[in-house]
Design a protein around this motif. Structure first.
Motif, PDB file in Angstrom:
ATOM      1  N   LEU A  52       0.836  -1.198   0.000  1.00  0.00           N
ATOM      2  CA  LEU A  52       0.000   0.000   0.000  1.00  0.00           C
ATOM      3  C   LEU A  52       0.878   1.257   0.000  1.00  0.00           C
ATOM      4  CD1 LEU A  52      -2.332  -1.599   2.618  1.00  0.00           C
ATOM      5  CD2 LEU A  52      -2.984  -1.091   0.247  1.00  0.00           C
ATOM      6  N   TRP A  54       1.157   4.158   1.378  1.00  0.00           N
ATOM      7  CA  TRP A  54       1.704   4.836   2.547  1.00  0.00           C
ATOM      8  C   TRP A  54       2.717   3.959   3.294  1.00  0.00           C
ATOM      9  CZ3 TRP A  54      -3.310   3.568   1.602  1.00  0.00           C
ATOM     10  CH2 TRP A  54      -3.827   2.489   2.298  1.00  0.00           C
ATOM     11  N   VAL A 172       5.535  11.019   5.793  1.00  0.00           N
ATOM     12  CA  VAL A 172       4.362  10.278   5.311  1.00  0.00           C
ATOM     13  C   VAL A 172       3.892  10.960   4.033  1.00  0.00           C
ATOM     14  CG1 VAL A 172       3.627   9.438   7.577  1.00  0.00           C
ATOM     15  CG2 VAL A 172       2.852  11.676   6.784  1.00  0.00           C
ATOM     16  N   ASN A 177       4.987  13.522  10.199  1.00  0.00           N
ATOM     17  CA  ASN A 177       4.078  13.178  11.304  1.00  0.00           C
ATOM     18  C   ASN A 177       4.441  13.848  12.620  1.00  0.00           C
ATOM     19  OD1 ASN A 177       6.174  11.670  12.383  1.00  0.00           O
ATOM     20  ND2 ASN A 177       5.301   9.678  11.848  1.00  0.00           N
ATOM     21  N   ARG A 393      -6.575   1.137  -6.181  1.00  0.00           N
ATOM     22  CA  ARG A 393      -6.766   0.497  -4.876  1.00  0.00           C
ATOM     23  C   ARG A 393      -5.668   0.890  -3.874  1.00  0.00           C
ATOM     24  NH1 ARG A 393      -8.631  -5.714  -5.749  1.00  0.00           N
ATOM     25  NH2 ARG A 393     -10.459  -5.310  -7.032  1.00  0.00           N
ATOM     26  N   GLN A 395      -2.496   0.269  -4.318  1.00  0.00           N
ATOM     27  CA  GLN A 395      -1.415  -0.719  -4.308  1.00  0.00           C
ATOM     28  C   GLN A 395      -0.372  -0.414  -5.386  1.00  0.00           C
ATOM     29  OE1 GLN A 395      -4.369  -4.086  -4.363  1.00  0.00           O
ATOM     30  NE2 GLN A 395      -2.843  -5.024  -3.010  1.00  0.00           N
TER      31      GLN A 395
ATOM     32  N   GLU B 102       2.370  -0.997   9.807  1.00  0.00           N
ATOM     33  CA  GLU B 102       1.846   0.251  10.334  1.00  0.00           C
ATOM     34  C   GLU B 102       1.205   0.088  11.705  1.00  0.00           C
ATOM     35  OE1 GLU B 102      -1.034   0.517   6.867  1.00  0.00           O
ATOM     36  OE2 GLU B 102      -2.164   1.560   8.400  1.00  0.00           O
ATOM     37  N   VAL B 133      -3.032  -9.007  -0.620  1.00  0.00           N
ATOM     38  CA  VAL B 133      -3.681  -7.939   0.142  1.00  0.00           C
ATOM     39  C   VAL B 133      -4.984  -7.580  -0.567  1.00  0.00           C
ATOM     40  CG1 VAL B 133      -3.475  -5.529   0.873  1.00  0.00           C
ATOM     41  CG2 VAL B 133      -1.488  -7.055   1.003  1.00  0.00           C
ATOM     42  N   ALA B 135      -7.230  -4.823  -1.157  1.00  0.00           N
ATOM     43  CA  ALA B 135      -7.327  -3.366  -1.031  1.00  0.00           C
ATOM     44  C   ALA B 135      -8.490  -2.849  -1.879  1.00  0.00           C
ATOM     45  CB  ALA B 135      -6.016  -2.717  -1.463  1.00  0.00           C
ATOM     46  N   PRO B 138     -12.639   1.193  -0.860  1.00  0.00           N
ATOM     47  CA  PRO B 138     -12.012   2.525  -0.937  1.00  0.00           C
ATOM     48  C   PRO B 138     -11.381   2.992   0.368  1.00  0.00           C
ATOM     49  CG  PRO B 138     -14.421   2.677  -1.142  1.00  0.00           C
ATOM     50  CD  PRO B 138     -14.069   1.229  -1.243  1.00  0.00           C
ATOM     51  N   ALA B 141      -8.449  -1.824   3.955  1.00  0.00           N
ATOM     52  CA  ALA B 141      -7.685  -2.889   3.298  1.00  0.00           C
ATOM     53  C   ALA B 141      -7.491  -4.033   4.289  1.00  0.00           C
ATOM     54  CB  ALA B 141      -6.328  -2.362   2.828  1.00  0.00           C
ATOM     55  N   ASP B 143      -4.854  -7.216   5.162  1.00  0.00           N
ATOM     56  CA  ASP B 143      -3.644  -8.006   4.923  1.00  0.00           C
ATOM     57  C   ASP B 143      -3.734  -9.220   5.844  1.00  0.00           C
ATOM     58  OD1 ASP B 143      -1.214  -9.188   4.623  1.00  0.00           O
ATOM     59  OD2 ASP B 143      -0.038  -7.348   4.841  1.00  0.00           O
ATOM     60  N   ARG B 146      -1.322 -11.137   8.249  1.00  0.00           N
ATOM     61  CA  ARG B 146      -1.073 -10.706   9.629  1.00  0.00           C
ATOM     62  C   ARG B 146      -2.183 -11.144  10.585  1.00  0.00           C
ATOM     63  NH1 ARG B 146      -0.057  -4.492   7.770  1.00  0.00           N
ATOM     64  NH2 ARG B 146       1.999  -4.740   6.840  1.00  0.00           N
ATOM     65  N   ILE B 207      -6.832  -2.675   7.965  1.00  0.00           N
ATOM     66  CA  ILE B 207      -6.099  -1.418   7.788  1.00  0.00           C
ATOM     67  C   ILE B 207      -7.068  -0.311   7.390  1.00  0.00           C
ATOM     68  CG2 ILE B 207      -4.360  -0.262   6.349  1.00  0.00           C
ATOM     69  CD1 ILE B 207      -3.122  -3.151   5.975  1.00  0.00           C
ATOM     70  N   LYS B 209      -7.362   2.815   5.579  1.00  0.00           N
ATOM     71  CA  LYS B 209      -6.490   3.389   4.558  1.00  0.00           C
ATOM     72  C   LYS B 209      -6.086   4.837   4.871  1.00  0.00           C
ATOM     73  CE  LYS B 209      -7.562   0.736   0.389  1.00  0.00           C
ATOM     74  NZ  LYS B 209      -8.058   0.830  -0.998  1.00  0.00           N
ATOM     75  N   ARG B 210      -4.883   5.159   4.456  1.00  0.00           N
ATOM     76  CA  ARG B 210      -4.338   6.520   4.488  1.00  0.00           C
ATOM     77  C   ARG B 210      -4.140   7.075   5.903  1.00  0.00           C
ATOM     78  NH1 ARG B 210      -7.590   5.733   0.309  1.00  0.00           N
ATOM     79  NH2 ARG B 210      -9.458   6.234   1.467  1.00  0.00           N
ATOM     80  N   PHE B 213       1.159   5.247   9.845  1.00  0.00           N
ATOM     81  CA  PHE B 213       2.385   5.962  10.221  1.00  0.00           C
ATOM     82  C   PHE B 213       2.153   7.449  10.504  1.00  0.00           C
ATOM     83  CE2 PHE B 213       3.577   2.428   7.406  1.00  0.00           C
ATOM     84  CZ  PHE B 213       4.275   1.667   8.319  1.00  0.00           C
TER      85      PHE B 213
END
Lengths: 480, 237
Positions: A52, A54, A172, A177, A393, A395, B102, B133, B135, B138, B141, B143, B146, B207, B209-210, B213
């Motif tokens: 992904l 990020w 990021v 951050n 997506r 990715q 993350e 994954v 994803a 929108p 996500a 994974d 894990r 997850i 998204k965005r 971290f």
């Protein structure tokens, strides 16, 4: 006429990563071929696919333990583009710059004092047991102490901006951050004068070595090449964090200039050779034979118009005066250039620490998503290109990395051959000290071999068959 | 409701009828490690990290009712080793690459490993799953490399959100969490679901998204101390 011989220097020492040199001698003990082989494989370009966007700045920095910040920031810059952010909030950009200057400074200090100093202080042919940092510490304890504390200063800057000294998470997509707390700023300002004084002394050491050994420097793997780096968009000054691409010939004539780095593919081509995991880039218009080029501290001195901080600029003028303003082609001058950049980083860090934007609270921006992004930065070892495509997506679908050491691949191989011919050809007996000359030439580029090995394809595998007494029976290699 | 007492490692714990050993322990400020149990969700007794010995039998503290006069052992060397082995096996079953995840710093599996002094997962062979994954959604996500099959997302979706976005598929060692569609985009999952809120998934499987971290190192949940410290702080007052 005797039998042809193969000499191996494996591993090459006091560089980051693992590589070896092979030197082929003919029956007259003359060097036929000499190559730097990169024997490790990393493959980040492949396995980052599917991750992904990020995550990318955090994953790809694991390429390296010496300059992870460079990969972290180059990837973050590419992801800025992908999330549609063309201009970061001032706090974010300045925090990233602070992180980067801390990184370049500590990496250069590591190279100069820990890796190169034993050669410079004791001589290229000094006994092997003398050529290490511990002997430097014994010989010049104050110099050694400063080396350690200067590196610590740079790493503390990284920790304050990225959260950890190695492999932090500060940048990021779209920003940063964290900001810099006042107490951290004041602690850095408390020692910045001492850092500058020590950087002055290190610069004097590198300059004096170069000038006092002018014959050696000019004759040691010194050959013309093209040079490339980022330059500041507005005025062509040195800018380690951002700018446009510029390449010049060995005579200083422009090849391309003020090129938006997202168009690097228009001017650069990456060649692949079966005996190395590392690619061989060259300038498209000049072709592979004459289009290879070099990057790094000396290349930056050769390409920029000036340096925007006064003391580093004066030091660059002094360096450029040696060649009357033309590009300097002597690889050992890299050490001098490196120390100029250490001083530049300290000047930049000081300016940034006095900037209240570092305590700002607007840390990230957002924009309209794009599918493709390129991030370029001047890493300690030279220009670093990260290029990604990301699908709807989020990715990663494509990744291309051109790492500083990759840019320098052809130059390093030429330096290896040049020194091998100069110091080994025709010698009846080859000593360890002679072989160290080859390593000194590689070391001058401060290569990071582990950063640079991502080319997928035929493995440069070599199989050797020995008998019970250790005699070589056969060797099979896929190399051509 | 009548009360009674029992002991955990010699400490007297007050309990009420119907309380599990873990509920009573939590109220008294005694932390029993757990991964599949989560505040606000029904108990499952699946991960067995909360295993204690009650009356000489190994039981899951999250589902076993407390009993008057019961003697419970929790922090013995034997039980701690058993918990550490369970956690270590979870590390071996999935791809738990903390340095690039993350969830690092907020991850309960990572934090439990620290609490139980698990230095490195070296005892068992790695299974190294290779699951794509997902994803497709929108905002979310997955994974599942894990995933530790704690089932917290399943219970949250069913019991809190009134949906069934997540569920188990397969049996035995092949059992894993899946979504009730061809991928997450083809479910009724929404970013506002409790099942995908930041603290339901104990690891980095679900997850948002965005957001990865964006919390600096030093300010993440377990940068401030060990997992379980908030329960133990009750006891210290």
């Amino acid at each position: 006429m005797g039998e042809p011989r193969l000499i191996e220097i494996s591993p090459v020492t006091r560089v980051e990563g693992h590589g070896k040199v092979t030197i082929h001698l003919n029956g007259n003990n003359e060097v036929d071929e000499a190559r730097l082989h990169i024997v490790e494989f990393r493959g980040f370009e492949r396995f980052i696919r599917g991750r992904l966007l990020w995550e990318v700045p955090v994953i790809v920095q694991r390429l390296c333990g010496i300059c992870p910040v460079s990969h972290h920031l180059a990837a973050a810059k590419a992801m800025d583009v992908i999330i549609g952010v063309d201009e970061l909030p001032p706090t974010a950009e300045k925090m990233r710059r602070l992180m980067h200057y801390g990184q370049v400074m500590q990496s250069h200090v590591l190279h100069f004092f820990h890796l190169a100093a034993p050669d410079l202080l004791f001589g290229f042919g000094a006994p092997a047991e003398q050529r290490n940092i511990f002997e430097v510490l014994k010989e010049q304890p104050e110099l050694g102490r400063r080396a350690i504390l200067m590196r610590k200063f740079g790493q503390d800057i990284i920790e304050a901006t990225a959260g950890k000294k190695i492999h932090g998470t500060g940048a990021v997509p779209g920003g940063i951050n964290r900001n810099l707390p006042i107490e951290r700023r004041d602690a850095f300002l408390g020692v910045i004068d001492e850092m500058e004084e020590w950087a002055d002394a290190a610069l004097a050491l590198a300059r004096d070595y170069t000038l006092q050994h002018a014959m050696l420097v000019e004759g040691f793997a010194s050959f013309p090449s093209n040079y490339m780096s980022l330059v500041r968009k507005t005025d062509g000054a040195l800018d380690l964090y951002h700018g446009d691409l510029r390449a010049v010939t060995a005579a200083g004539m422009p090849i391309f200039d003020r090129l938006d780095y997202s168009r690097y593919h228009d001017v650069l081509v990456e060649d692949v050779r079966s005996w190395s995991y590392m690619k061989f880039p060259f300038i498209k218009d000049l072709g592979p034979a004459s289009g290879w080029y070099r990057v790094g501290p000396l290349a930056r001195m050769d390409t920029v118009d000036f340096i925007g901080t006064p003391k580093a600029n004066a030091a660059r003028n002094e360096l450029m005066a040696v060649t009357k303003g033309a590009p300097n082609n002597s690889i050992l001058v890299n050490h001098w250039a490196r120390m100029i950049e250490v001083l530049h980083c300290i000047e930049m860090i000081r300016d940034l620490l006095h900037d209240p934007d570092l305590q700002g609270t607007e840390l990230r921006a957002t924009g309209e998503r794009r599918e493709e992004g390129v991030g370029v930065i001047e890493a300690p070892r030279g220009n670093l290109i990260h290029h990604y495509c990301v699908d709807e997506r989020d990715q990663v679908t494509y990744c291309n990395l051109i790492v500083s050491t990759t840019h320098n691949n052809e130059g390093m191989n030429k330096a290896v051959k040049d020194v091998a011919v100069q110091h080994l050809s025709g010698q009846a007996q080859i000593t360890e000290g002679m072989l160290n000359h080859v390593e000194v030439a590689i070391r001058a580029y401060d290569p990071c071999l582990s950063c640079a090995t991502h080319a997928l394809g035929q493995m440069p595998l070599q199989v050797e068959l020995f008998d019970a007494a250790g005699g070589l029976l056969d060797r099979r290699s896929s190399a051509t | 409701m009548s009360g009674f007492t029992f002991t955990i490692d010699g400490t007297e714990i007050a309990a009420e009828d119907g309380q599990t050993i873990m509920e009573a322990a939590d109220a008294a400020g005694v932390y029993i490690p757990r991964l599949c149990d989560h505040e606000g969700l029904r108990h499952q007794g699946g991960c067995r990290v909360c295993t204690v010995k009650a009356g000489g039998r190994s039981v899951a503290a999250c589902t076993q009712p407390a009993a008057p006069g019961q003697t419970v052992e929790s922090e013995t060397p034997h039980i701690t080793k058993l918990r550490r082995d369970l956690v270590e096996m979870l590390f071996h079953e999935g791809n738990h690459l903390c340095p690039i995840c993350e969830a690092s710093g907020n991850c309960e599996l990572q934090a439990m490993a620290y609490r139980l002094n698990m230095t490195a997962p070296t005892k068992f062979p790695y299974l190294e799953p290779c699951r794509a994954v997902d994803a497709s959604h929108p905002d979310i996500a997955l994974d599942t490399n894990r995933c530790i099959s704690c089932g917290r997302c399943i219970r949250a979706s069913l019991d809190v959100d009134g949906k069934s976005v997540f569920g188990y598929v397969g049996r035995g060692i092949h059992r894993r969490v899946a979504v009730n569609g061809s991928d997450l985009a083809h479910t009724d999952a929404a970013i506002t679901d409790h099942a995908v809120s930041a603290d339901v998934c104990p690891v980095g499987c679900i997850i948002r998204k965005r957001t990865g971290f964006t919390t600096p190192i030093g300010e993440r949940e377990f940068d401030h101390g060990l997992i379980g410290r908030k329960i133990e702080e009750k006891r210290r007052g």
